[in-house]
Design a protein around this motif. Structure first.
Motif, mmCIF file in Angstrom:
data_model
loop_
_atom_site.group_PDB
_atom_site.id
_atom_site.type_symbol
_atom_site.label_atom_id
_atom_site.label_comp_id
_atom_site.label_asym_id
_atom_site.label_seq_id
_atom_site.Cartn_x
_atom_site.Cartn_y
_atom_site.Cartn_z
ATOM 1 N N GLY A 186 -18.570 -47.703 -41.874
ATOM 2 C CA GLY A 186 -18.863 -46.989 -40.632
ATOM 3 C C GLY A 186 -19.034 -45.556 -40.976
ATOM 4 N N THR A 187 -18.622 -45.053 -42.171
ATOM 5 C CA THR A 187 -18.999 -43.655 -42.759
ATOM 6 C C THR A 187 -20.323 -43.412 -42.850
ATOM 7 O OG1 THR A 187 -16.872 -43.762 -43.843
ATOM 8 C CG2 THR A 187 -18.124 -42.016 -44.246
ATOM 9 N N VAL A 188 -20.724 -42.326 -42.159
ATOM 10 C CA VAL A 188 -22.413 -41.935 -42.588
ATOM 11 C C VAL A 188 -22.239 -40.884 -43.742
ATOM 12 C CG1 VAL A 188 -24.293 -40.484 -41.543
ATOM 13 C CG2 VAL A 188 -22.929 -41.818 -40.074
ATOM 14 N N VAL A 189 -23.242 -41.389 -44.484
ATOM 15 C CA VAL A 189 -23.290 -40.588 -45.901
ATOM 16 C C VAL A 189 -24.723 -39.748 -45.785
ATOM 17 C CG1 VAL A 189 -23.739 -40.635 -48.259
ATOM 18 C CG2 VAL A 189 -22.255 -42.302 -47.295
ATOM 19 N N ILE A 190 -24.631 -38.374 -45.860
ATOM 20 C CA ILE A 190 -25.758 -37.497 -45.872
ATOM 21 C C ILE A 190 -26.070 -37.444 -47.504
ATOM 22 C CG2 ILE A 190 -26.541 -35.532 -45.303
ATOM 23 C CD1 ILE A 190 -24.568 -35.226 -43.290
ATOM 24 N N THR A 191 -27.059 -37.763 -47.726
ATOM 25 C CA THR A 191 -27.592 -37.884 -49.463
ATOM 26 C C THR A 191 -27.655 -36.593 -49.750
ATOM 27 O OG1 THR A 191 -28.541 -39.912 -49.054
ATOM 28 C CG2 THR A 191 -29.120 -38.662 -51.128
ATOM 29 N N ASP A 192 -26.701 -36.282 -51.243
ATOM 30 C CA ASP A 192 -26.882 -35.206 -51.655
ATOM 31 C C ASP A 192 -28.240 -35.171 -52.815
ATOM 32 O OD1 ASP A 192 -26.765 -32.881 -53.150
ATOM 33 O OD2 ASP A 192 -24.686 -33.272 -54.247
ATOM 34 N N LYS A 193 -28.066 -36.033 -53.539
ATOM 35 C CA LYS A 193 -28.982 -36.622 -54.614
ATOM 36 C C LYS A 193 -29.230 -37.862 -54.280
ATOM 37 C CE LYS A 193 -28.262 -33.115 -58.182
ATOM 38 N NZ LYS A 193 -27.090 -32.595 -57.987
ATOM 39 N N ALA A 194 -30.461 -38.255 -54.469
ATOM 40 C CA ALA A 194 -31.063 -39.705 -54.494
ATOM 41 C C ALA A 194 -31.131 -40.020 -55.961
ATOM 42 C CB ALA A 194 -32.332 -40.048 -53.470
ATOM 43 N N ASN A 211 -15.689 -38.821 -33.445
ATOM 44 C CA ASN A 211 -15.675 -40.193 -34.034
ATOM 45 C C ASN A 211 -17.140 -40.384 -34.960
ATOM 46 O OD1 ASN A 211 -13.032 -40.735 -32.745
ATOM 47 N ND2 ASN A 211 -14.357 -41.290 -31.164
ATOM 48 N N LEU A 212 -17.417 -39.466 -35.699
ATOM 49 C CA LEU A 212 -18.367 -39.870 -36.569
ATOM 50 C C LEU A 212 -18.064 -39.355 -38.003
ATOM 51 C CD1 LEU A 212 -21.492 -40.595 -35.524
ATOM 52 C CD2 LEU A 212 -22.141 -38.582 -36.503
ATOM 53 N N PRO A 213 -17.322 -40.193 -38.461
ATOM 54 C CA PRO A 213 -17.075 -39.706 -40.078
ATOM 55 C C PRO A 213 -18.124 -39.833 -40.967
ATOM 56 C CG PRO A 213 -16.649 -42.083 -39.569
ATOM 57 C CD PRO A 213 -17.031 -41.530 -38.319
ATOM 58 N N THR A 214 -18.173 -38.708 -41.575
ATOM 59 C CA THR A 214 -19.418 -38.102 -42.393
ATOM 60 C C THR A 214 -19.123 -37.579 -43.671
ATOM 61 O OG1 THR A 214 -20.553 -37.851 -40.167
ATOM 62 C CG2 THR A 214 -21.833 -37.097 -42.031
ATOM 63 N N VAL A 215 -19.835 -37.884 -44.737
ATOM 64 C CA VAL A 215 -19.746 -37.128 -45.947
ATOM 65 C C VAL A 215 -21.036 -36.752 -46.645
ATOM 66 C CG1 VAL A 215 -17.454 -38.422 -46.609
ATOM 67 C CG2 VAL A 215 -19.522 -39.331 -47.233
ATOM 68 N N ILE A 216 -20.987 -35.982 -47.384
ATOM 69 C CA ILE A 216 -22.302 -35.690 -48.376
ATOM 70 C C ILE A 216 -21.870 -36.292 -49.560
ATOM 71 C CG2 ILE A 216 -23.477 -33.962 -49.357
ATOM 72 C CD1 ILE A 216 -23.683 -32.183 -47.147
ATOM 73 N N GLY A 217 -22.700 -37.066 -50.326
ATOM 74 C CA GLY A 217 -22.589 -37.724 -51.400
ATOM 75 C C GLY A 217 -23.841 -38.006 -51.958
#
Ligand code: R2B
Ligand code: URA
Length: 313
Positions: free
Chosen positions: A153-161, A202-208
């Motif tokens: 359920g965590t949203v990942v905002i892409t740093d590098k693809a 309620n929007l768990p998000t990380v950059i990775g």
């Protein structure tokens, strides 16, 4: 302030805003009398592309046609646009390859699964934006993924693809030779999206980093495909190495998406929700209603971003 907000990615010069242009990178296009965007069932001769699409500022792409229709309907509501949501029609209805919906300045398009499918769509989309003389367009891939060490359920905002060797590059075979393109995405856009996520409950998000593979099963180290050539321990070792390389999720389109947008001067971001933690399993056994809510998370995040940019918030 509304136009300035829209153009905030542009460069300000002498009191006016120089807008970012979408660039096709193909000299052959100039000498073509007509350009048929075959998989969209659109053409420069039969359609007035500047009139149909010239005001587009945000393009959201995702794998499934139904999800991208639902996204268009959601944005229609969020932006309080006129007309009935049920009247939003598929612009590509003459073909069943992709679906496309336009709601105000937002275009929502499906791209199917995997690099070849999204790459065909992106060629035609980037030409479409160029033919329509669009400026200052932000492009988002909103999708699903397998998480690497994250709660589902965590949203990942892409740093590098990155590719399956954890390299930030996309390889394309052209005329029998390998062309390598960088897959770096727009850092500022990723940061702005992370900031938006902090403003939504309620929007768990990380950059990775996001690993892009050419297969869902063996290619993503799954033990549950029709074929499997490795042990459980080997799978876990590979995922541990991926995690050490900064990979937080795995999907199947991000490298070519990042590479093509970068070459064509399009500010782009990838936001994928994780459906499971791959250290804990391979099968997607989460109940349907939970999956539906997870898949809505990247949509909520992009909607918040768009509303902020348009001065709604
Ligand atoms: C995420 O989900 C799809 C596979 O189930 C694929 O398109 C992707 O990138
Ligand atoms: N999409 C993928 O590509 N992998 C997953 O594990 C889940 C969704």
């Amino acid at each position: 302030m509304a136009p300035i907000l829209l153009n905030s990615m542009g460069n300000e010069h002498n009191g006016y805003i120089e807008q970012e242009k979408v660039y096709v990178k193909n000299p052959h296009l100039d000498s073509m009398e007509e350009d048929i965007l075959y998989h969209f069932n659109l053409s420069t001769k039969t359609h007035n592309l500047p009139e149909m699409f010239g005001d587009i500022k945000f393009v959201c792409v995702g794998g499934s046609a139904n999800r991208m229709k639902a996204f268009a309907q959601f944005i229609h509501q969020e932006l309080n646009l006129q007309g009935n949501v049920d009247d939003i029609r598929d612009i590509c209805e003459g073909t069943d390859r992709y679906s496309m919906y336009k709601v105000g300045p937002v275009l929502s398009i499906s791209h199917g699964m995997g690099v070849p499918s999204i790459s065909i769509m992106l060629h035609e989309l980037i030409k479409l934006l160029d033919h329509a003389r669009c400026r200052d367009v932000n492009l988002f891939r909103i999708g699903t993924s397998g998480g690497v060490g994250l709660a589902p359920g965590t949203v990942v905002i892409t740093d590098k693809a990155v590719d399956s060797f954890f390299r930030p590059q996309f390889e394309q075979v052209v005329l029998g030779k390998v062309i390598v393109r960088s897959t770096e995405l727009d850092e500022e856009l990723a940061r702005d999206l992370l900031q938006c996520s902090a403003e939504i409950p309620n929007l768990p998000t990380v950059i990775g980093n996001t690993m892009c593979t050419h297969d869902f099963y063996e290619g993503q180290g799954r033990l549950d495909g029709a074929l499997c050539s490795f042990s459980t321990e080997e799978k876990l070792e590979y995922l541990r190495k991926a995690h050490e390389a900064g990979v937080r999720n795995i999907e199947m389109e991000s490298t070519v998406f990042a590479a093509m947008c970068r070459v064509c001067n399009l500010k782009a971001a990838v936001l994928c929700v994780t459906l499971l933690n791959r250290f804990e399993g391979d099968q997607i056994s989460t109940p349907h209603d939970v999956l539906v809510e997870y898949q809505h998370r990247p949509q909520r995040l992009v909607s918040h971003f768009i509303k902020k940019r348009l001065g709604y918030l």
